[in-house]
Design a protein around this motif. Structure first.
Motif, mmCIF file in Angstrom:
data_model
loop_
_atom_site.group_PDB
_atom_site.id
_atom_site.type_symbol
_atom_site.label_atom_id
_atom_site.label_comp_id
_atom_site.label_asym_id
_atom_site.label_seq_id
_atom_site.Cartn_x
_atom_site.Cartn_y
_atom_site.Cartn_z
ATOM 1 N N LEU A 46 0.826 -1.207 0.000
ATOM 2 C CA LEU A 46 0.000 0.000 0.000
ATOM 3 C C LEU A 46 0.860 1.256 0.000
ATOM 4 N N LEU A 47 1.935 1.255 0.787
ATOM 5 C CA LEU A 47 2.810 2.423 0.833
ATOM 6 C C LEU A 47 3.515 2.637 -0.500
ATOM 7 N N LYS A 48 3.911 1.534 -1.146
ATOM 8 C CA LYS A 48 4.540 1.659 -2.455
ATOM 9 C C LYS A 48 3.562 2.226 -3.472
ATOM 10 N N LEU A 53 0.588 -0.112 -13.953
ATOM 11 C CA LEU A 53 1.414 0.692 -13.053
ATOM 12 C C LEU A 53 0.975 0.451 -11.615
ATOM 13 N N LEU A 54 1.920 0.194 -10.744
ATOM 14 C CA LEU A 54 1.595 -0.151 -9.355
ATOM 15 C C LEU A 54 1.316 1.114 -8.553
ATOM 16 N N ASP A 55 0.159 1.706 -8.792
ATOM 17 C CA ASP A 55 -0.263 2.847 -7.992
ATOM 18 C C ASP A 55 -1.119 2.348 -6.838
ATOM 19 N N GLY A 104 -4.386 -2.186 -4.426
ATOM 20 C CA GLY A 104 -5.626 -2.743 -3.891
ATOM 21 C C GLY A 104 -6.052 -3.993 -4.640
ATOM 22 N N TRP A 105 -5.919 -3.957 -5.978
ATOM 23 C CA TRP A 105 -6.263 -5.127 -6.778
ATOM 24 C C TRP A 105 -5.363 -6.309 -6.441
ATOM 25 N N MET A 106 -4.112 -6.052 -6.155
ATOM 26 C CA MET A 106 -3.190 -7.128 -5.794
ATOM 27 C C MET A 106 -3.549 -7.733 -4.440
ATOM 28 N N ILE A 107 -3.886 -6.882 -3.490
ATOM 29 C CA ILE A 107 -4.191 -7.357 -2.138
ATOM 30 C C ILE A 107 -5.491 -8.155 -2.114
ATOM 31 N N VAL A 108 -6.476 -7.730 -2.899
ATOM 32 C CA VAL A 108 -7.780 -8.380 -2.859
ATOM 33 C C VAL A 108 -7.712 -9.807 -3.403
ATOM 34 N N LEU A 158 -9.493 5.427 1.410
ATOM 35 C CA LEU A 158 -9.018 6.259 2.519
ATOM 36 C C LEU A 158 -7.675 6.894 2.174
ATOM 37 N N GLY A 159 -6.829 6.131 1.475
ATOM 38 C CA GLY A 159 -5.538 6.691 1.063
ATOM 39 C C GLY A 159 -5.711 7.888 0.153
ATOM 40 N N TYR A 160 -6.609 7.776 -0.827
ATOM 41 C CA TYR A 160 -6.871 8.920 -1.712
ATOM 42 C C TYR A 160 -7.459 10.091 -0.933
ATOM 43 N N PHE A 161 -8.325 9.785 0.018
ATOM 44 C CA PHE A 161 -8.946 10.843 0.821
ATOM 45 C C PHE A 161 -7.895 11.598 1.631
ATOM 46 N N ILE A 162 -6.942 10.861 2.201
ATOM 47 C CA ILE A 162 -5.887 11.492 2.993
ATOM 48 C C ILE A 162 -5.070 12.453 2.132
#
Length: 220
Positions: free
Chosen positions: A16-18, A169-171, A176-180, A195-199
Motif C-alpha cells: 500500500l505504501l509503495k 502501473l503499481l499505484d 488494492g487489486w493485488m491485495i484483494v 481512505l488513502g486517496y482521501f488522505i
C-alpha cells in the motif's frame, strides 16, 4: 472476522505504501508539467490570435470530451506502433499531464478574460510590452481569480491517476487489486485504498474552500 481481515490487510502495508508513493509521484510530476503547459495554453486561448485560439480550443475539447482511460490506452498501446516506446510510468505522466494542461488551460483563459479591461488599458498606456503586461499585470490578477479552481483541478488530477492502474502501473488502486487476490474482502481492501486517496485529497479540498471564502470576503 472483521479484525482478522483487517490484520491481514495491514500485513500488506508495504504494498500500500509503495502504491501510495507511486500515486503521489505520478500526480506531482504530472501536475508540474500539466500546469506549465496549461498556463501556456491559457495565454494562447485568451490571446488575440483568433485562429490559433480556436485550433487550440478544438484540441482541448477533444481531450476534455473523451474518456481518460481511452487516452491512456492510446498513449501506452498505440504510440509504440508509431515508434514511440513508453514505460507505464512515462505513459501515465504523458496522459495525465496532457489532460491536466487541457483543463488548466481553460481555467487560466477564463481568469485572464475576467481581468477588467481597464487594467489592460492602463498597462498599455504605461508603455508596457505585451509580455510585461501579461507578467506584471494580467497574470497575477488572473491567478488570484482562478486559484480555488486550480486547487480543485489538482484534486481531480490525483483521482484520475487511478486510471493508470489499467496499464499495470503499481499505484494505490493497483495495489488494492493485488491485495484483494489474497484478502477476499473487497469492501475493506478498497475502502482502505479510498481512505488513502482521501488522505491525499482532503487537505487540498480544505485549501480550496478556504481560498473560495477568502475570495468571497474580498468582494464584500
Amino acid at each position: 472476522m472483521f479484525w482478522f481481515y483487517a490484520e491481514r490487510i495491514l500485513g500488506y502495508w508495504p504494498v500500500l505504501l509503495k502504491g501510495l508513493g507511486m500515486t503521489l509521484g505520478l500526480s506531482l510530476l504530472s501536475l508540474l508539467i500539466g500546469a506549465a503547459i496549461g498556463f501556456a495554453f491559457g495565454i494562447i486561448r485568451a490571446g488575440g490570435n483568433r485562429w490559433l485560439s480556436r485550433a487550440l480550443g478544438l484540441y482541448i475539447d477533444l481531450f476534455r470530451g473523451t474518456p481518460f482511460l481511452v487516452q491512456v490506452f492510446i498513449v501506452f498501446f498505440i504510440l509504440p506502433a508509431a515508434g514511440i516506446e513508453l514505460s507505464a510510468f512515462a505513459a501515465g505522466v504523458v496522459a495525465l499531464s496532457n489532460l491536466a494542461a487541457c483543463f488548466i488551460g481553460e481555467i487560466v483563459a477564463a481568469g485572464l478574460k475576467a481581468v477588467p479591461q481597464g487594467q489592460r488599458e492602463a498597462a498599455l498606456a504605461s508603455g508596457m510590452t505585451p509580455a510585461q503586461q501579461m507578467r506584471l499585470v494580467l497574470m497575477p490578477q488572473a491567478v488570484r481569480i482562478v486559484t480555488p479552481s486550480l486547487v480543485g483541478q489538482f484534486v481531480l488530477l490525483i483521482k484520475d491517476s487511478s486510471v493508470v492502474s489499467a496499464i499495470g502501473l503499481l499505484d494505490l488502486t493497483r495495489s488494492g487489486w493485488m491485495i484483494v487476490q489474497s484478502v477476499p474482502q473487497g469492501l475493506m481492501v478498497f475502502g482502505t485504498v479510498g481512505l488513502g486517496y482521501f488522505i491525499i485529497c482532503y487537505p487540498l479540498i480544505l485549501l480550496s474552500r478556504r481560498l473560495e471564502r477568502r475570495g468571497q470576503d474580498a468582494l464584500l
